[in-house]
Design a protein around this motif. Structure first.
Motif, PDB file in Angstrom:
ATOM      1  N   ILE A  46       0.864  -1.179   0.000  1.00  0.00           N
ATOM      2  CA  ILE A  46       0.000   0.000   0.000  1.00  0.00           C
ATOM      3  C   ILE A  46       0.905   1.236   0.000  1.00  0.00           C
ATOM      4  N   PRO A  47       0.908   1.976  -1.120  1.00  0.00           N
ATOM      5  CA  PRO A  47       1.837   3.104  -1.239  1.00  0.00           C
ATOM      6  C   PRO A  47       1.784   4.095  -0.082  1.00  0.00           C
ATOM      7  N   ALA A  48       0.613   4.475   0.364  1.00  0.00           N
ATOM      8  CA  ALA A  48       0.519   5.450   1.458  1.00  0.00           C
ATOM      9  C   ALA A  48       1.200   4.928   2.721  1.00  0.00           C
ATOM     10  N   LEU A  49       0.989   3.678   3.056  1.00  0.00           N
ATOM     11  CA  LEU A  49       1.646   3.102   4.240  1.00  0.00           C
ATOM     12  C   LEU A  49       3.158   3.022   4.049  1.00  0.00           C
ATOM     13  N   ARG A  50       3.584   2.657   2.841  1.00  0.00           N
ATOM     14  CA  ARG A  50       5.016   2.559   2.555  1.00  0.00           C
ATOM     15  C   ARG A  50       5.687   3.916   2.782  1.00  0.00           C
ATOM     16  N   LEU A  51       5.055   4.985   2.312  1.00  0.00           N
ATOM     17  CA  LEU A  51       5.647   6.315   2.438  1.00  0.00           C
ATOM     18  C   LEU A  51       5.549   6.854   3.864  1.00  0.00           C
ATOM     19  N   LEU A  52       4.463   6.559   4.551  1.00  0.00           N
ATOM     20  CA  LEU A  52       4.303   7.034   5.928  1.00  0.00           C
ATOM     21  C   LEU A  52       5.262   6.349   6.894  1.00  0.00           C
TER      22      LEU A  52
END
Length: 135
Positions: A18-24
């Protein structure tokens, strides 16, 4: 939605998928290392009119009425060398970055243009397009 919820059953898999989780969840030292690798290319692209450094910053997360959470991050920071016309120089640089094929949006604060790198995943693409900036 069901596929995303299934991912949350496996937190390690969710962070990578999940991109958002990866970046957060990206560690600040990883972001700083990215900034340090990009510093020479960015400094060459903005020319002698700016000094470029890597500075700690805080990535603002959330949106809407309550975007108050902050995460530690690192930024490429361009500061005009000339004492006069700093504001115009920063505005021109910000406009040039936004005009790139893949627009780059920073923020102007403390007489500098800050590029928070928390969400930059395409290091090679970013560096390649910097050559299109005219110092």
């Amino acid at each position: 939605l069901e596929a995303t919820l299934i991912l949350y059953d496996d937190p390690d898999r969710a962070v990578h998928s999940i991109p958002a989780l990866r970046l957060l969840t990206r560690p600040a030292p990883e972001i700083r290392a990215l900034a340090e690798r990009l510093t020479p290319a960015y400094a060459a692209a903005v020319g002698e009119a700016f000094s470029v450094s890597v500075d700690d910053c805080q990535s603002q997360i959330g949106s809407g009425a309550l975007p108050v959470d902050l995460l530690p991050s690192a930024a490429l920071v361009a500061r005009p060398v000339a004492a006069r016309g700093k504001g115009r120089a920063l505005q021109r640089l910000a406009a040039a970055l936004r005009a790139l094929p893949r627009p780059v949006v920073g923020r102007i604060a403390d007489d500098a243009l800050w590029l928070d790198l928390r969400c930059l995943e395409d290091e090679t693409g970013f560096a390649a397009q910097l050559k299109e900036l005219a110092p």
